[in-house]
Write a protein that holds these residues in place. Structure first.
Motif, PDB file in Angstrom:
ATOM      1  N   GLY A 126      -7.413  -8.545  -7.293  1.00 45.48           N
ATOM      2  CA  GLY A 126      -6.341  -8.185  -6.372  1.00 45.48           C
ATOM      3  C   GLY A 126      -5.645  -9.432  -5.848  1.00 45.48           C
ATOM      4  N   ALA A 127      -4.361  -9.305  -5.566  1.00 43.80           N
ATOM      5  CA  ALA A 127      -3.589 -10.450  -5.067  1.00 43.80           C
ATOM      6  C   ALA A 127      -2.613  -9.992  -3.984  1.00 43.80           C
ATOM      7  N   GLY A 128      -3.050  -9.019  -3.172  1.00 41.18           N
ATOM      8  CA  GLY A 128      -2.221  -8.525  -2.079  1.00 41.18           C
ATOM      9  C   GLY A 128      -2.593  -9.204  -0.773  1.00 41.18           C
ATOM     10  N   GLY A 129      -2.272  -8.533   0.333  1.00 40.83           N
ATOM     11  CA  GLY A 129      -2.525  -9.086   1.658  1.00 40.83           C
ATOM     12  C   GLY A 129      -4.001  -9.359   1.909  1.00 40.83           C
ATOM     13  N   ALA A 130      -4.871  -8.500   1.409  1.00 45.52           N
ATOM     14  CA  ALA A 130      -6.303  -8.677   1.660  1.00 45.52           C
ATOM     15  C   ALA A 130      -6.797  -9.984   1.036  1.00 45.52           C
ATOM     16  N   THR A 131      -6.333 -10.280  -0.171  1.00 43.36           N
ATOM     17  CA  THR A 131      -6.748 -11.528  -0.837  1.00 43.36           C
ATOM     18  C   THR A 131      -6.199 -12.736  -0.091  1.00 43.36           C
ATOM     19  N   ALA A 149      -7.589 -12.515 -10.085  1.00 42.83           N
ATOM     20  CA  ALA A 149      -7.072 -11.682 -11.182  1.00 42.83           C
ATOM     21  C   ALA A 149      -6.399 -10.463 -10.587  1.00 42.83           C
ATOM     22  N   ASN A 150      -5.216 -10.163 -11.085  1.00 40.52           N
ATOM     23  CA  ASN A 150      -4.465  -9.031 -10.529  1.00 40.52           C
ATOM     24  C   ASN A 150      -3.790  -8.247 -11.637  1.00 40.52           C
ATOM     25  N   ARG A 151      -3.607  -6.933 -11.359  1.00 42.13           N
ATOM     26  CA  ARG A 151      -2.901  -6.047 -12.303  1.00 42.13           C
ATOM     27  C   ARG A 151      -1.527  -6.650 -12.614  1.00 42.13           C
ATOM     28  N   THR A 152      -0.821  -7.084 -11.570  1.00 43.27           N
ATOM     29  CA  THR A 152       0.463  -7.777 -11.762  1.00 43.27           C
ATOM     30  C   THR A 152       0.159  -9.271 -11.751  1.00 43.27           C
ATOM     31  N   ALA A 153       0.125  -9.865 -12.949  1.00 42.31           N
ATOM     32  CA  ALA A 153      -0.366 -11.242 -13.085  1.00 42.31           C
ATOM     33  C   ALA A 153       0.413 -12.233 -12.218  1.00 42.31           C
ATOM     34  N   SER A 154       1.740 -12.065 -12.123  1.00 41.23           N
ATOM     35  CA  SER A 154       2.576 -13.058 -11.437  1.00 41.23           C
ATOM     36  C   SER A 154       2.145 -13.243  -9.974  1.00 41.23           C
ATOM     37  N   LYS A 155       1.659 -12.164  -9.334  1.00 39.08           N
ATOM     38  CA  LYS A 155       1.245 -12.282  -7.929  1.00 39.08           C
ATOM     39  C   LYS A 155      -0.017 -13.134  -7.800  1.00 39.08           C
ATOM     40  N   ALA A 156      -0.907 -13.018  -8.787  1.00 36.95           N
ATOM     41  CA  ALA A 156      -2.139 -13.827  -8.777  1.00 36.95           C
ATOM     42  C   ALA A 156      -1.807 -15.300  -9.019  1.00 36.95           C
ATOM     43  N   GLY A 195      -9.632   6.257  -5.500  1.00 40.71           N
ATOM     44  CA  GLY A 195     -10.805   6.653  -6.287  1.00 40.71           C
ATOM     45  C   GLY A 195     -10.886   5.938  -7.631  1.00 40.71           C
ATOM     46  N   GLU A 196     -10.224   4.764  -7.738  1.00 44.45           N
ATOM     47  CA  GLU A 196     -10.199   4.061  -9.029  1.00 44.45           C
ATOM     48  C   GLU A 196     -10.944   2.730  -8.957  1.00 44.45           C
ATOM     49  N   THR A 197     -11.218   2.196 -10.143  1.00 42.08           N
ATOM     50  CA  THR A 197     -11.820   0.869 -10.269  1.00 42.08           C
ATOM     51  C   THR A 197     -10.846   0.014 -11.064  1.00 42.08           C
TER      52      THR A 197
END
Ligand code: ATR
Length: 270
Positions: A126-131, A149-156, A195-197
């Motif tokens: 994850g690369a959102g606010g929590a990270t 590592a993030n689903r949207t690579a550019s944010k990571a 409910g996802e991983t």
């Protein structure tokens, strides 16, 4: 008497009043701690109303941590780097913004769970606010490397670059995670809410300590980690209590004992 509160929307299920009331009892500090449901577009007004009624400090939770950053008139280094504020101390006309989320995570890992981060390879999903909120305190523990590592690579990639001055970081897409072992995996995505991983190779778990920032339930990530040979699996309940303790200390300069409170909250959740 400290007049305190937590602001959020929703706020009904917040455990903060219970936690802070326990800290107050323990330390002998007199505290009145309220839950305040602020309208989605009315956080600042709610906060000013509370301050005008004599509020000494408050916590801020979802979705107002960035609004709280904008409300604060000065910021600690943690708040500055996080770009978000979860604790405000009222000091005359000054509103001091702090972010205790990262300290809370580090204290839970190192003090409660006995996990030394020094020289360890840490993988954050994850690369959102929590990270963003946990990166500085984690890097201050001198890990060998933090991989984001993030689903949207550019944010990571951007986060890794923003924090490179504090330690060794790198950022990439979830699909680039290999089966190479890491020491600690932190799930900082909001995937569990749905409910996802996060969709990553299971080989990376390979005896790693796995920690989900979510609390209060067995999350899909925790189940996934257990199935894939994690050495230990934790949720963020200890972090919740530790971030509260750091906020309590920021306001009152009294350090509460978190162990008893973690035990009590765990019992409440089981
Ligand atoms: P928060 O403040 O909780 O970090 P956020 O800033 O909205 O919330 O960030 C959510 C994070 O969870 C993001 O990194 C998001 O990935 P994207 O940047 O690609 O959107 C990640 N996330 C949410 N759902 C996910 C899922 N099902 N699988 C993987 N990552 C997910």
């Amino acid at each position: 008497m400290y007049k305190l509160a937590v602001f959020g929307n929703p706020i009904k299920h917040s455990l903060s009043p219970k936690i802070h009331t326990s800290f107050a009892r323990q330390t002998g500090v007199r505290v009145e701690y309220a839950k305040i449901l602020a309208p989605i577009d009315g956080f600042s007004q709610s906060a000013y109303d509370f301050i005008n009624q004599g509020g000494n400090g408050f916590n801020i939770t979802v979705p107002f941590k960035i609004n709280a950053f904008n409300l604060a008139t000065t910021h600690t280094i943690n708040a500055q780097t996080a770009g978000a504020v979860n604790t405000i101390k009222v000091n005359g006309n000054e509103l001091i913004g702090e972010n205790t989320d990262g300290i809370g995570l580090v204290n839970d890992l190192t003090k409660n769970l006995g996990i030394d981060l020094h020289d360890k390879i840490v993988l954050i999903l994850g690369a959102g606010g929590a990270t963003r909120g946990i990166l500085l305190p984690l890097l201050q523990q001198n890990p060998k490397r933090i991989m984001i590592a993030n689903r949207t690579a550019s944010k990571a990639v951007k986060l890794a670059k923003d924090f490179a001055k504090f330690g060794k970081t790198c950022g990439f897409g979830l699909e680039k995670i290999k089966d190479d072992p890491v020491d600690i995996i932190i799930n900082a995505t909001s995937a569990s809410l749905g409910g996802e991983t996060p969709d990553i190779t299971s080989g990376v778990v390979n005896n790693a300590v796995c920690y989900d920032l979510m609390y209060g339930q067995q999350t899909p990530f925790m189940d996934w980690a257990k199935t894939n040979n994690a050495s230990m699996v934790f949720n963020g309940l200890g972090m919740l209590v530790e971030q509260a303790a750091a906020a309590f200390e920021f306001w009152s300069e009294k350090q509460p004992d978190t162990q008893a409170v973690i035990k009590a909250i765990k019992a409440l959740n089981d």
